[in-house]
Design an enzyme around this catalytic site. Sequence first.
Site, short mmCIF file in Angstrom:
data_model
loop_
_atom_site.label_atom_id
_atom_site.label_comp_id
_atom_site.label_asym_id
_atom_site.label_seq_id
_atom_site.Cartn_x
_atom_site.Cartn_y
_atom_site.Cartn_z
N ASP A 1 -1.63 10.98 4.55
CA ASP A 1 -1.80 10.28 3.57
C ASP A 1 -2.96 9.70 4.26
O ASP A 1 -3.48 8.65 4.60
CB ASP A 1 -1.37 9.01 2.58
N GLN B 1 3.67 9.79 3.44
CA GLN B 1 2.34 8.50 4.13
C GLN B 1 1.65 8.58 4.91
O GLN B 1 1.19 8.28 4.99
CB GLN B 1 3.45 7.51 3.54
N ARG C 1 1.53 11.67 -2.99
CA ARG C 1 1.93 10.61 -3.28
C ARG C 1 3.17 10.37 -2.93
O ARG C 1 4.29 9.30 -4.01
CB ARG C 1 0.97 9.57 -3.75
N TYR D 1 -1.83 6.09 -8.64
CA TYR D 1 -2.70 6.31 -9.20
C TYR D 1 -3.10 5.21 -10.42
O TYR D 1 -2.58 4.70 -11.42
CB TYR D 1 -3.51 6.63 -8.81
N SER E 1 -5.57 6.62 1.96
CA SER E 1 -4.36 5.83 2.48
C SER E 1 -5.28 4.62 3.62
O SER E 1 -4.95 3.63 3.79
CB SER E 1 -2.56 5.23 2.17
#
Length: 373
Positions: A129, A126, A121, A229, A132
């Site tokens: 991912d 991004q 992350r 996280y 997400s």
Amino acid sequence: MKIAVVREQAPGERRVAATPETVKKFAALGATLAVEAGAGAAASYADADYAAAGATVADRAATLAGADIVLGVQGPDPASLAGVAPGAWVVAGLNPFGERARVDGYAAAGLEALAMEFMPRITRAQSMDILSSQSNLAGYKAVLDAAAEYGRAFPMMMTAAGTVSAARVFVMGVGVAGLQAIATARRLGAQVSATDVRSATREQIQSLGAKPIFVENVAGIEGEGAGGYAGEMSPEYQAAQVELVSAHIARQDIVITTALIPGRPAPRLVSDAQLASMRPGSVVVDLAVEQGGNVEGAVAGEVVERHGVRIVGHRNVAGRLPADASALFARNLYNFLSTFWDKEQGRPVLDAEIGDAIRLTRGGQVVNARLLS
């Protein structure tokens, strides 16, 4: 460079790892695309659309023959990948902790398995991912599932016959899924509150118009985990949180839980006693049910009732929006491979930061540090 897109074989999986949009983009990079017939049908992507985008549509054996990269949503069975090129990449969501035997199978087959859910992350990753993109849809769908099970309306309604009170929604865990759940519940007119062990999420909750519910003045909070996280909570924080949440849950109509800790069973957030404190007709949606569940009594793949409260435990929630989930997942895979595409070699070449993070197997061995530790 041949890229193969396989049809998902996991029960109930309706997503596909490439769309006609990303097939066309891969072809523009110089890759040859092969798509297994029917791969996108459950997500409303027709074989003809893949062919029009430049892919060859064929049976599984022809699709995999000589493939250098195999794209999947869930990790394909190693035994089903016969015919791929030696050392071929398998790029998918591989569930490395839950499906370790399958990872060993990739190693034994000489495949290089790349787990997209291990994507670090960091800012430049991004757009790659999958956690997400899929969690965003899961948070949205969780609210719709709650609304479907809830026997009352979400917004306040003022009518000639009287006023209907707004539903009270409590979101536990404010990651990507939780934030989307807050936003969706607010759009539907609910009164929304939320909590998380990470104090940094307070402002995010408030920015969406929800009320933050946080334990105050308790030492030993360890909620800030690695990579953005949530991590483990101290015993003092856990005790204080139970007391605070128990009083709050008893007044809620809808509870949505989203808390996960990578490589660990999902933390227990809602006990049977807390369920019993809720009024009959309330609904709890457990988005972590496949990792052991945040809610006591939740059953993966089922909607059950305890103390008059309906507990929703659907599997693969993002996959229940297959067209959009596939579009986002496919773009994640394209963004990943295209970022590292070497025009001279005509193939992607990974760097150490991302390559070492997501690579599970290479040269017949399991090589990922998270699996070896």
